[in-house]
Scaffold this motif. Structure first.
Motif, PDB file in Angstrom:
ATOM      1  N   ASP A 116       0.828  -1.207   0.000  1.00  0.00           N
ATOM      2  CA  ASP A 116       0.000   0.000   0.000  1.00  0.00           C
ATOM      3  C   ASP A 116       0.862   1.257   0.000  1.00  0.00           C
ATOM      4  OD1 ASP A 116      -2.314  -1.506   0.005  1.00  0.00           O
ATOM      5  OD2 ASP A 116      -2.584  -1.406   2.172  1.00  0.00           O
ATOM      6  N   LEU A 117       1.944   1.253   0.773  1.00  0.00           N
ATOM      7  CA  LEU A 117       2.849   2.399   0.789  1.00  0.00           C
ATOM      8  C   LEU A 117       3.525   2.585  -0.565  1.00  0.00           C
ATOM      9  CD1 LEU A 117       4.463   2.005   4.324  1.00  0.00           C
ATOM     10  CD2 LEU A 117       2.914   3.822   3.584  1.00  0.00           C
ATOM     11  N   GLN A 118       3.783   1.491  -1.255  1.00  0.00           N
ATOM     12  CA  GLN A 118       4.409   1.571  -2.572  1.00  0.00           C
ATOM     13  C   GLN A 118       3.496   2.283  -3.573  1.00  0.00           C
ATOM     14  OE1 GLN A 118       7.451   1.039  -3.355  1.00  0.00           O
ATOM     15  NE2 GLN A 118       7.369   1.100  -5.572  1.00  0.00           N
ATOM     16  N   THR A 119       2.173   2.162  -3.403  1.00  0.00           N
ATOM     17  CA  THR A 119       1.252   2.856  -4.318  1.00  0.00           C
ATOM     18  C   THR A 119       1.357   4.368  -4.185  1.00  0.00           C
ATOM     19  OG1 THR A 119      -0.614   2.829  -2.764  1.00  0.00           O
ATOM     20  CG2 THR A 119      -0.394   0.931  -4.251  1.00  0.00           C
ATOM     21  N   LEU A 120       1.882   4.852  -3.057  1.00  0.00           N
ATOM     22  CA  LEU A 120       2.058   6.288  -2.841  1.00  0.00           C
ATOM     23  C   LEU A 120       3.454   6.768  -3.233  1.00  0.00           C
ATOM     24  CD1 LEU A 120       0.428   6.468   0.706  1.00  0.00           C
ATOM     25  CD2 LEU A 120      -0.607   7.189  -1.448  1.00  0.00           C
ATOM     26  N   ASN A 121       4.285   5.852  -3.657  1.00  0.00           N
ATOM     27  CA  ASN A 121       5.687   6.165  -3.943  1.00  0.00           C
ATOM     28  C   ASN A 121       5.837   6.767  -5.340  1.00  0.00           C
ATOM     29  OD1 ASN A 121       8.450   6.248  -4.103  1.00  0.00           O
ATOM     30  ND2 ASN A 121       8.763   4.103  -3.568  1.00  0.00           N
ATOM     31  N   PRO A 122       6.301   8.026  -5.432  1.00  0.00           N
ATOM     32  CA  PRO A 122       6.484   8.630  -6.758  1.00  0.00           C
ATOM     33  C   PRO A 122       7.678   8.042  -7.518  1.00  0.00           C
ATOM     34  CG  PRO A 122       7.208  10.156  -5.044  1.00  0.00           C
ATOM     35  CD  PRO A 122       6.610   8.951  -4.352  1.00  0.00           C
ATOM     36  N   LYS A 123       8.636   7.464  -6.787  1.00  0.00           N
ATOM     37  CA  LYS A 123       9.805   6.830  -7.408  1.00  0.00           C
ATOM     38  C   LYS A 123       9.815   5.365  -6.986  1.00  0.00           C
ATOM     39  CE  LYS A 123      12.572  11.021  -7.059  1.00  0.00           C
ATOM     40  NZ  LYS A 123      13.750  11.611  -6.415  1.00  0.00           N
ATOM     41  N   PRO A 124       9.204   4.476  -7.784  1.00  0.00           N
ATOM     42  CA  PRO A 124       9.055   3.074  -7.369  1.00  0.00           C
ATOM     43  C   PRO A 124      10.363   2.340  -7.057  1.00  0.00           C
ATOM     44  CG  PRO A 124       7.699   3.541  -9.285  1.00  0.00           C
ATOM     45  CD  PRO A 124       8.545   4.750  -9.052  1.00  0.00           C
ATOM     46  N   ASP A 125      11.486   2.818  -7.560  1.00  0.00           N
ATOM     47  CA  ASP A 125      12.753   2.140  -7.294  1.00  0.00           C
ATOM     48  C   ASP A 125      13.474   2.709  -6.069  1.00  0.00           C
ATOM     49  OD1 ASP A 125      13.186   4.546  -8.571  1.00  0.00           O
ATOM     50  OD2 ASP A 125      14.951   3.862  -9.670  1.00  0.00           O
ATOM     51  N   THR A 126      12.821   3.623  -5.331  1.00  0.00           N
ATOM     52  CA  THR A 126      13.406   4.248  -4.148  1.00  0.00           C
ATOM     53  C   THR A 126      12.458   4.053  -2.963  1.00  0.00           C
ATOM     54  OG1 THR A 126      14.359   5.942  -5.575  1.00  0.00           O
ATOM     55  CG2 THR A 126      14.322   6.412  -3.236  1.00  0.00           C
ATOM     56  N   VAL A 127      13.025   3.856  -1.795  1.00  0.00           N
ATOM     57  CA  VAL A 127      12.226   3.685  -0.582  1.00  0.00           C
ATOM     58  C   VAL A 127      11.866   5.069  -0.040  1.00  0.00           C
ATOM     59  CG1 VAL A 127      12.236   2.758   1.758  1.00  0.00           C
ATOM     60  CG2 VAL A 127      13.378   1.520  -0.046  1.00  0.00           C
ATOM     61  N   THR A 128      10.593   5.271   0.288  1.00  0.00           N
ATOM     62  CA  THR A 128      10.161   6.548   0.856  1.00  0.00           C
ATOM     63  C   THR A 128      10.457   6.576   2.355  1.00  0.00           C
ATOM     64  OG1 THR A 128       7.934   5.755   1.382  1.00  0.00           O
ATOM     65  CG2 THR A 128       8.284   6.718  -0.826  1.00  0.00           C
ATOM     66  N   PHE A 129      10.387   7.776   2.937  1.00  0.00           N
ATOM     67  CA  PHE A 129      10.611   7.904   4.376  1.00  0.00           C
ATOM     68  C   PHE A 129       9.566   7.124   5.161  1.00  0.00           C
ATOM     69  CE2 PHE A 129       9.942   9.980   8.472  1.00  0.00           C
ATOM     70  CZ  PHE A 129      11.207   9.824   9.003  1.00  0.00           C
ATOM     71  N   GLU A 130       8.314   7.139   4.688  1.00  0.00           N
ATOM     72  CA  GLU A 130       7.256   6.399   5.381  1.00  0.00           C
ATOM     73  C   GLU A 130       7.547   4.902   5.378  1.00  0.00           C
ATOM     74  OE1 GLU A 130       6.618   8.994   3.383  1.00  0.00           O
ATOM     75  OE2 GLU A 130       5.965  10.282   5.032  1.00  0.00           O
ATOM     76  N   MET A 131       8.081   4.398   4.275  1.00  0.00           N
ATOM     77  CA  MET A 131       8.447   2.975   4.212  1.00  0.00           C
ATOM     78  C   MET A 131       9.558   2.675   5.213  1.00  0.00           C
ATOM     79  SD  MET A 131       8.541   2.304   0.153  1.00  0.00           S
ATOM     80  CE  MET A 131       7.196   1.476  -0.656  1.00  0.00           C
ATOM     81  N   MET A 132      10.569   3.554   5.266  1.00  0.00           N
ATOM     82  CA  MET A 132      11.660   3.354   6.223  1.00  0.00           C
ATOM     83  C   MET A 132      11.146   3.400   7.655  1.00  0.00           C
ATOM     84  SD  MET A 132      14.973   5.342   4.701  1.00  0.00           S
ATOM     85  CE  MET A 132      14.160   6.804   4.080  1.00  0.00           C
ATOM     86  N   LEU A 133      10.263   4.358   7.931  1.00  0.00           N
ATOM     87  CA  LEU A 133       9.706   4.486   9.275  1.00  0.00           C
ATOM     88  C   LEU A 133       8.909   3.238   9.655  1.00  0.00           C
ATOM     89  CD1 LEU A 133       9.235   6.236  11.782  1.00  0.00           C
ATOM     90  CD2 LEU A 133       7.273   7.247  10.604  1.00  0.00           C
ATOM     91  N   PHE A 134       8.115   2.739   8.719  1.00  0.00           N
ATOM     92  CA  PHE A 134       7.341   1.534   8.992  1.00  0.00           C
ATOM     93  C   PHE A 134       8.266   0.339   9.246  1.00  0.00           C
ATOM     94  CE2 PHE A 134       5.160  -2.298   7.372  1.00  0.00           C
ATOM     95  CZ  PHE A 134       4.230  -2.412   8.392  1.00  0.00           C
TER      96      PHE A 134
END
Length: 194
Positions: A116-134
């Protein structure tokens, strides 16, 4: 990793032969295999029970009410997730499963939350801060009731397997808070880079 296991096995056999205890080594090997299967079957029962309860709670709508109750906390931590996004529900379920000490049942929920967090990711090949936090919060996994550990201690004959509750809760609170603070420190340091 396979090489490391192979070295450990070869060294174990070598030491058993040198010490003349190959019979004890073979017996310990089979006893450990039997114990591993018994523990796996025991844990399978615990995970099945909690996954079933989670599904019942989800079908009854209680999960979504719990999600709404914890939404302010999740929204405070995960500021870039839009309201009503399914990631909030799956993050909440994952964190609740970890708090209740059923980390094995939390795994599928964590995978779904990351999807679900990946669907919000503007750069699919990069981890977002929210993904790291989770990932950090999920890995630290604050546990109020470590059911799996209590179950394992009880299965091995512990007289008071509940003794681990308070130390586990304190240790996991400290580890989770430390991990989140370190992540935010790195975020601030990274944002200062030119």
């Amino acid at each position: 990793m396979n090489a490391i296991w192979m070295v450990l096995i070869c060294l174990s056999v070598l030491f058993a032969v040198v010490n003349g205890s190959i019979g004890g080594f073979t017996q310990a090997l089979f006893e450990a295999g039997k114990a591993a299967v018994e523990v796996c079957i025991y844990l399978l029962g615990i995970v099945s029970l909690w996954l079933g309860l989670t599904k019942i709670l989800e079908d009854c709508g209680i999960i979504y009410k719990m999600s709404n109750f914890f939404r302010p906390v999740i929204s405070l931590l995960f500021r870039n997730i839009p309201k009503g996004h399914p990631a909030v529900t799956n993050i909440t379920l994952n964190l609740l499963a970890n708090v209740l000490g059923i980390g094995n049942a939390a795994t599928p929920l964590g995978i779904k939350a990351m999807e679900d967090l990946q669907t919000l990711n503007p750069k699919p090949d990069t981890v977002t801060f929210e993904m790291m936090l989770f990932i950090v919060i999920n890995t630290a996994s604050v546990q109020l009731i470590p059911f799996t550990v209590i179950g394992l201690l009880a299965s091995y004959g512990s007289k008071n397997p509940n003794q681990v509750m308070l130390p586990t809760f304190i240790a996991t609170i400290i580890s989770a808070a430390t991990a989140v603070v370190i992540l935010y420190v790195f975020k601030v340091l990274n944002s200062r880079k030119p």
